[in-house]
Write a protein that holds these residues in place. Sequence first.
Motif, PDB file in Angstrom:
ATOM      1  N   ARG A 359     -12.317 -10.422  10.091  1.00  0.00           N
ATOM      2  CA  ARG A 359     -10.917 -10.353  10.524  1.00  0.00           C
ATOM      3  C   ARG A 359     -10.375  -8.928  10.522  1.00  0.00           C
ATOM      4  N   GLY A 360     -11.003  -8.044   9.778  1.00  0.00           N
ATOM      5  CA  GLY A 360     -10.531  -6.670   9.689  1.00  0.00           C
ATOM      6  C   GLY A 360     -10.056  -6.340   8.297  1.00  0.00           C
ATOM      7  N   ALA A 361     -10.697  -5.378   7.667  1.00  0.00           N
ATOM      8  CA  ALA A 361     -10.437  -5.060   6.271  1.00  0.00           C
ATOM      9  C   ALA A 361      -9.097  -4.355   6.090  1.00  0.00           C
ATOM     10  N   PRO A 362      -8.379  -4.647   4.999  1.00  0.00           N
ATOM     11  CA  PRO A 362      -7.179  -3.860   4.686  1.00  0.00           C
ATOM     12  C   PRO A 362      -7.562  -2.461   4.220  1.00  0.00           C
ATOM     13  N   GLN A 363      -6.777  -1.485   4.627  1.00  0.00           N
ATOM     14  CA  GLN A 363      -7.068  -0.106   4.257  1.00  0.00           C
ATOM     15  C   GLN A 363      -5.777   0.670   4.080  1.00  0.00           C
ATOM     16  N   VAL A 364      -5.767   1.538   3.062  1.00  0.00           N
ATOM     17  CA  VAL A 364      -4.635   2.437   2.840  1.00  0.00           C
ATOM     18  C   VAL A 364      -5.136   3.873   2.878  1.00  0.00           C
ATOM     19  N   GLY A 432       5.524   5.304   1.249  1.00  0.00           N
ATOM     20  CA  GLY A 432       5.475   4.159   0.355  1.00  0.00           C
ATOM     21  C   GLY A 432       5.131   2.824   0.983  1.00  0.00           C
ATOM     22  N   VAL A 433       4.514   2.821   2.159  1.00  0.00           N
ATOM     23  CA  VAL A 433       4.283   1.541   2.833  1.00  0.00           C
ATOM     24  C   VAL A 433       3.093   0.766   2.275  1.00  0.00           C
ATOM     25  N   ALA A 434       2.290   1.376   1.410  1.00  0.00           N
ATOM     26  CA  ALA A 434       1.116   0.673   0.879  1.00  0.00           C
ATOM     27  C   ALA A 434       1.502  -0.636   0.206  1.00  0.00           C
ATOM     28  N   ASP A 435       2.692  -0.688  -0.385  1.00  0.00           N
ATOM     29  CA  ASP A 435       3.110  -1.906  -1.076  1.00  0.00           C
ATOM     30  C   ASP A 435       3.392  -3.057  -0.113  1.00  0.00           C
ATOM     31  N   LEU A 436       3.467  -2.773   1.173  1.00  0.00           N
ATOM     32  CA  LEU A 436       3.681  -3.830   2.166  1.00  0.00           C
ATOM     33  C   LEU A 436       2.376  -4.474   2.619  1.00  0.00           C
TER      34      LEU A 436
END
Length: 476
Positions: A359-364, A432-436
């Motif tokens: 599905r596509g890995a989350p990445q920050v 700070g968008v990583a928390d989303l």
Amino acid sequence: MTPGGAMADEDVFDVVVVGAGPVGENVAGRVVRGGLTVAVVEERLAGGECAYYACVPSKALLRPMELAAEVNRMPGLELRGPIDAPAVLARRDQTVSHLDDRGQVSWIEDLPATFVRGRGRLAGPLRVEVAGPDGTRSLRARHAVVIATGSDPLIPDVPGLPEARPWTNREATSVQQVPKRLVVIGGGPVACEMAQALHSLGAHETTMLVRGDRLLTRVEPFAGELLAASLRESGIDVRFGRSVTEIRRPAPDGPVTVHTDDGASVEADEVLLATGRRPAVRGIGLDTAGLAADGPIEVDASMRATGAPWLYAVGDVNGRSLLTHMGKYQARVCGDVIVARAFGAPDDRPDLRDTADDRGAPQVIFTDPQICAVGRTESQARADGFTVRAVEYDMGAVEGAYLRAENYTGRAKMVLDEDRRVLLGVTFAGPGVADLLHGATIAVAGEVPLDRLWHAVPAFPTVSEIWLRLLEEYGL
């Protein structure tokens, strides 16, 4: 030979894991929890690249920069004076335990597991030979051998490069003296993060040489554009469409000159290579399992190697996703499926297959602005044949973002499958968008219908109201 088929001088375990980074550690933990014995082999530092030279130290270097930027965006709290680089480096040293892995070795042994120091090499089905400080030790696995050796920096073939002694992520994250002049070759996450971190700590003349026409080519284009603008605003010289043709360092401790294909050159004190990574499998005996010696190791959704049913590969070595959290996820799948197969239990439960990578890995990317994404980009979704609609929104127009900073700059995008009305991908770029991201990950992985997602009410006044704005933009 013993009755069980082992040679008399072999140590026998249910499972042998080669690699004691976070991925290998997670396999070992799941296997022990399931009632099997395990040996963990590591040549370098237990805890792996992530703990000492990548994720952990890089974030320790980036966090002060992030805080300084946050302070400077709030009227009345402007930072006065430069960041205290020695203090930041000292804190970084604490986060990596001063490159001492005794605590990590103790953690492995307390599982309990047997820790074996040395270089592991496959020696045929279910066998591993370990060349260690006290000689060679032979290990045999009853059920499985797991390769979790990670990846190494990819070093391009450029004239003069070896003699110039360039940095990789290892030297950049363990730096003790920040160079005043730095050239960064590459435009991916490592290049962007370390260019910004080291620039904030004293590399005042930082130049990025990017072969392509944008940063972060695996995420939505707008994210790389916002980051490039931020880098340039901070004083970093970002040059696109530049390929390095030669690197020269006449004196071992002298300056280095980087030549590019447009005829220009840049002089610096150090050069950081951030041009990709390759599976760390050379010389570990993959040929004895009938596999390509240079990897990646092809696996099925249970992490079992194609053509070698006793061998498993997790993390960077299988090429599915070069992200620590995805390797740890694969490790949990792998450890549990090995236990199921060892005891003859059903091995086809949904939790015993890797579906997240598909599905596509989350990445920050922990730059300023932060970039985070999960699932497919719009171009990927179209290439995969979905009926796609994409919606974008200015994050600076969200009340919660405006309260964080009057000049908050950011953007959000969601990519939808119009036929099923579910999210295929989400990207955020902004402070700070990583928390989303985890909320987006749940929506994408769970294929939450839009009509249901509409009833997940965001708290006011927070940046999470971006979800409401995106859904309204879509037409709900």
